[in-house]
Design a protein around this motif. Structure first.
Motif, PDB file in Angstrom:
ATOM      1  N   VAL A   1      -8.317 -40.201   3.902  1.00  0.00           N
ATOM      2  CA  VAL A   1      -9.226 -40.259   5.048  1.00  0.00           C
ATOM      3  C   VAL A   1      -9.983 -38.941   5.131  1.00  0.00           C
ATOM      4  N   PHE A   2     -11.314 -39.015   5.150  1.00  0.00           N
ATOM      5  CA  PHE A   2     -12.169 -37.844   5.309  1.00  0.00           C
ATOM      6  C   PHE A   2     -12.848 -37.911   6.665  1.00  0.00           C
ATOM      7  N   LEU A   3     -12.799 -36.807   7.424  1.00  0.00           N
ATOM      8  CA  LEU A   3     -13.553 -36.677   8.675  1.00  0.00           C
ATOM      9  C   LEU A   3     -14.942 -36.165   8.323  1.00  0.00           C
ATOM     10  N   CYS A   4     -15.989 -36.892   8.697  1.00  0.00           N
ATOM     11  CA  CYS A   4     -17.351 -36.579   8.267  1.00  0.00           C
ATOM     12  C   CYS A   4     -18.257 -36.325   9.470  1.00  0.00           C
ATOM     13  N   THR A   5     -19.265 -35.457   9.256  1.00  0.00           N
ATOM     14  CA  THR A   5     -20.327 -35.292  10.241  1.00  0.00           C
ATOM     15  C   THR A   5     -21.281 -36.476  10.127  1.00  0.00           C
ATOM     16  N   PRO A   6     -22.112 -36.741  11.145  1.00  0.00           N
ATOM     17  CA  PRO A   6     -23.056 -37.874  11.044  1.00  0.00           C
ATOM     18  C   PRO A   6     -24.003 -37.760   9.854  1.00  0.00           C
ATOM     19  N   GLU A   7     -24.288 -36.518   9.377  1.00  0.00           N
ATOM     20  CA  GLU A   7     -25.210 -36.328   8.256  1.00  0.00           C
ATOM     21  C   GLU A   7     -24.481 -36.266   6.913  1.00  0.00           C
ATOM     22  N   CYS A   8     -23.174 -36.487   6.912  1.00  0.00           N
ATOM     23  CA  CYS A   8     -22.376 -36.305   5.694  1.00  0.00           C
ATOM     24  C   CYS A   8     -22.790 -37.291   4.591  1.00  0.00           C
ATOM     25  N   TYR A   9     -22.741 -36.793   3.346  1.00  0.00           N
ATOM     26  CA  TYR A   9     -22.991 -37.663   2.197  1.00  0.00           C
ATOM     27  C   TYR A   9     -21.900 -37.438   1.150  1.00  0.00           C
TER      28      TYR A   9
ATOM     29  N   GLY B   1     -16.519 -27.080  10.968  1.00  0.00           N
ATOM     30  CA  GLY B   1     -15.181 -27.230  11.546  1.00  0.00           C
ATOM     31  C   GLY B   1     -14.287 -27.972  10.563  1.00  0.00           C
ATOM     32  N   GLU B   2     -13.679 -29.074  11.010  1.00  0.00           N
ATOM     33  CA  GLU B   2     -12.834 -29.895  10.153  1.00  0.00           C
ATOM     34  C   GLU B   2     -13.605 -31.041   9.514  1.00  0.00           C
ATOM     35  N   ALA B   3     -14.864 -31.241   9.912  1.00  0.00           N
ATOM     36  CA  ALA B   3     -15.652 -32.371   9.424  1.00  0.00           C
ATOM     37  C   ALA B   3     -16.488 -31.954   8.217  1.00  0.00           C
ATOM     38  N   TYR B   4     -16.537 -32.849   7.216  1.00  0.00           N
ATOM     39  CA  TYR B   4     -17.274 -32.568   5.992  1.00  0.00           C
ATOM     40  C   TYR B   4     -18.764 -32.845   6.178  1.00  0.00           C
ATOM     41  N   ASN B   5     -19.600 -31.914   5.605  1.00  0.00           N
ATOM     42  CA  ASN B   5     -21.038 -32.157   5.512  1.00  0.00           C
ATOM     43  C   ASN B   5     -21.385 -32.903   4.229  1.00  0.00           C
ATOM     44  N   TYR B   6     -20.612 -32.707   3.196  1.00  0.00           N
ATOM     45  CA  TYR B   6     -20.737 -33.456   1.948  1.00  0.00           C
ATOM     46  C   TYR B   6     -19.378 -33.470   1.268  1.00  0.00           C
ATOM     47  N   ILE B   7     -19.171 -34.449   0.390  1.00  0.00           N
ATOM     48  CA  ILE B   7     -17.873 -34.620  -0.284  1.00  0.00           C
ATOM     49  C   ILE B   7     -18.112 -34.680  -1.779  1.00  0.00           C
ATOM     50  N   SER B   8     -17.417 -33.814  -2.494  1.00  0.00           N
ATOM     51  CA  SER B   8     -17.497 -33.762  -3.956  1.00  0.00           C
ATOM     52  C   SER B   8     -16.113 -33.996  -4.535  1.00  0.00           C
ATOM     53  N   SER B   9     -16.022 -33.945  -5.863  1.00  0.00           N
ATOM     54  CA  SER B   9     -14.728 -34.168  -6.511  1.00  0.00           C
ATOM     55  C   SER B   9     -13.724 -33.071  -6.183  1.00  0.00           C
TER      56      SER B   9
END
Length: 529
Positions: free
Chosen positions: A188-196, A164-172
């Motif tokens: 501000v990043f919206l993240c899933t509970p497992e996001c890294y 959805g709108e939540a990130y599973n991981y964040i890169s450059s």
């Protein structure tokens, strides 16, 4: 034994137990109703602190000097004196080009307004932090259960960047959900509970040392900003983070690095990521250690903002004094000792012009940076002679905008502050001679008539929050949580909010210091038990 007798015995036991329990409760109720705690009004217990007081000492001299430092962004239009010239108080020394005066005044006022807004916001944030109840720190995560039938070299599909709108991981390459990356408006990043977060992205925050980036990673319930905030991680490019391996992975929920084999388990499509252990609800809030660090950082931020505002107010005051005609006048009677070149003014912070006094008696003292803006030119300073013990009044004629390295001052508040020298003129000098040392004392002009300072014995702490025992409208003791400020003389603490002078409080220790206890008025004096 007959069934009838058994029933009779059982009923008798129940009755006896009921009588005992009832007696205990009745006794407790009787004690509660007949126990009272003495209370006093806050106005009677208030230390009555009247404001910051500053003390220093100095030597009386008839050879006082006036140093003229140039204001930033101001151009000298004319120099009226030459080296060796005799001047009197009020004689013009230099004049500034006032073409941009009004604009510069407005810009300086805007600076002050900005500091005030930031200071007000920071104080609200500090009050909120002090009223926040810390959470219990999460225990270390248990080791992951062994997963059977996993190929030694599994082919793992690419984890989708978003759910959805939540990130599973964040890169450059990831684009923040909102924000501009500044301290006031962080990404501000919206993240899933497992996001890294990949190490490459964390490294990029400090890639430009002159323009560090500020980021907040947030985990919300149902993976939407409308859901309750479950966890957040604030990271800034100026936080001094070390360089990390580009491919390293950092979990948002725990703010710690994830071992690669653990990530393989998460990414393996054959594994159910909703097993019972990882799905435990993330705690909301901060631990006591995190809160203490945040409160300390916020107090430091408030101190820096307050100092910047006071310095700007002092500069604005000086600018206003020369805004009408742009002229800086002599504040002492004397001789021009040195004068600079208006076309090539000093850039090392030294004085442009110095007047050496020749008559009258002057004395130099210093004041804390915390009192900048509270003390003004024209204010009275009280001097007491070391030799005769006589007292004299002196009038401040100048306050420097530059701090001094060594100070002979002491006063209330933080001892690790800068001190600014001032010059005061003593008009009535009978009984005072040149070269004599005097103690100097002054009090700020701030109105502290409604301030509350209580003996520290009346304030207790619970889960990192301060409280007092107050009498409510039913004359029963209740806990009243408060926000505290600075401590004076090592004994009294400032009550910033949560209490008024009309409230009544009890000594919070002893057998009667309990919520719900009846209160009675004390006959007076400090209440210790």
């Amino acid at each position: 034994m007959s069934k009838k007798k058994i029933i009779v015995i059982a009923v008798s036991l129940v009755v006896v137990i009921a009588l005992i329990v009832g007696g205990i409760f009745a006794y407790r109720w009787y004690r509660s109703e007949n126990t009272t705690a003495e209370v006093q009004s806050v106005s009677n217990l208030n230390w009555g602190y009247s404001g910051n007081q500053m003390s220093s000492y100095g030597m009386v001299t008839n050879d006082m000097s006036q140093d003229v430092y140039l204001l930033e962004s101001q151009t000298i239009e004319e120099v009226f004196v030459t080296e060796g010239q005799t001047v009197a108080v009020g004689d013009p020394l230099i004049s500034y080009d006032m073409t941009m005066s009004n604009l510069q005044l407005e810009m300086k006022q805007l600076d002050i307004d900005t500091y005030e807004n930031k200071l007000a916001a920071a104080k609200k944030e500090l009050e909120k932090l002090k009223n926040t109840t810390p959470i219990v720190e999460n225990p270390a995560p248990s080791e992951n259960p062994a997963v059977s039938e996993i190929p030694s070299e599994p082919e793992q599909p690419q984890l989708p960047e978003k759910t959805g709108e939540a990130y599973n991981y964040i890169s450059s390459a990831s684009v923040p959900n909102k924000g501009t990356g500044t301290a006031d408006d962080p990404y501000v990043f919206l993240c899933t509970p497992e996001c890294y977060v990949l190490g490459e992205y964390l490294n990029s925050l400090s890639a430009d040392a002159s323009n560090p980036l500020f980021v907040i990673f947030e985990i919300h319930q149902d993976n939407t900003f409308d859901g309750a905030l479950l966890a957040s991680w604030n990271v800034s490019g100026n936080s001094g983070l070390p360089q990390m391996a580009e491919e390293s992975k950092w979990a948002v929920s725990t703010r710690s690095q994830i071992e690669e084999d653990f990530m393989d388990d998460i990414q393996e499509p054959m594994i159910d990521t909703t097993v019972t252990e990882p799905t435990q609800e993330l705690p909301q809030g901060y631990t006591a250690k995190e809160l203490a660090k945040m409160i300390s950082d916020k107090e430091g931020e408030i101190r820096d903002l307050d100092l910047s505002k006071r310095k700007a107010e002092l500069e604005l005051d000086q600018m206003k004094k020369i805004s009408e005609n742009g002229v800086v006048s002599a504040t002492v009677n004397g001789v021009v000792k040195s004068v600079g070149d208006k076309d090539n003014p000093p850039t090392d912070g030294s004085a442009f012009l110095t007047v050496s006094g020749s008559e009258g008696l002057y004395v130099s003292g210093s004041l804390s940076e915390l009192m900048l803006g509270e003390v003004e030119v024209g204010q009275t300073v009280y001097a007491n002679s070391w030799e005769s013990g006589m007292s004299f009044e002196a009038t401040i004629t100048e306050i420097s905008t530059y701090p001094q390295e060594n100070s002979n001052s002491w006063g209330d508040g933080n001892p690790n502050v800068s001190y600014y020298p001032y010059t005061a003129y003593i008009e009535n000098t009978e009984g005072l001679k040149n070269g004599e040392y005097v103690d100097l004392t002054m009090t700020s002009n701030m109105d502290n008539s409604n301030s509350i300072y209580l003996d520290k014995a009346y304030v207790r702490e619970e889960d990192g929050k301060s409280y007092v025992l107050k009498a409510d409208e039913n004359d029963r003791l209740v806990k009243q949580y408060i926000v505290t400020g600075k401590t004076i003389w090592g004994q009294a603490v400032e009550i910033v909010s949560g209490l008024t002078l009309e409230d009544r409080i009890a000594f919070p220790y002893g057998k009667t210091a309990k919520e719900g206890v009846k209160v009675k008025e004390s006959s007076g004096g400090m209440m210790y038990y």
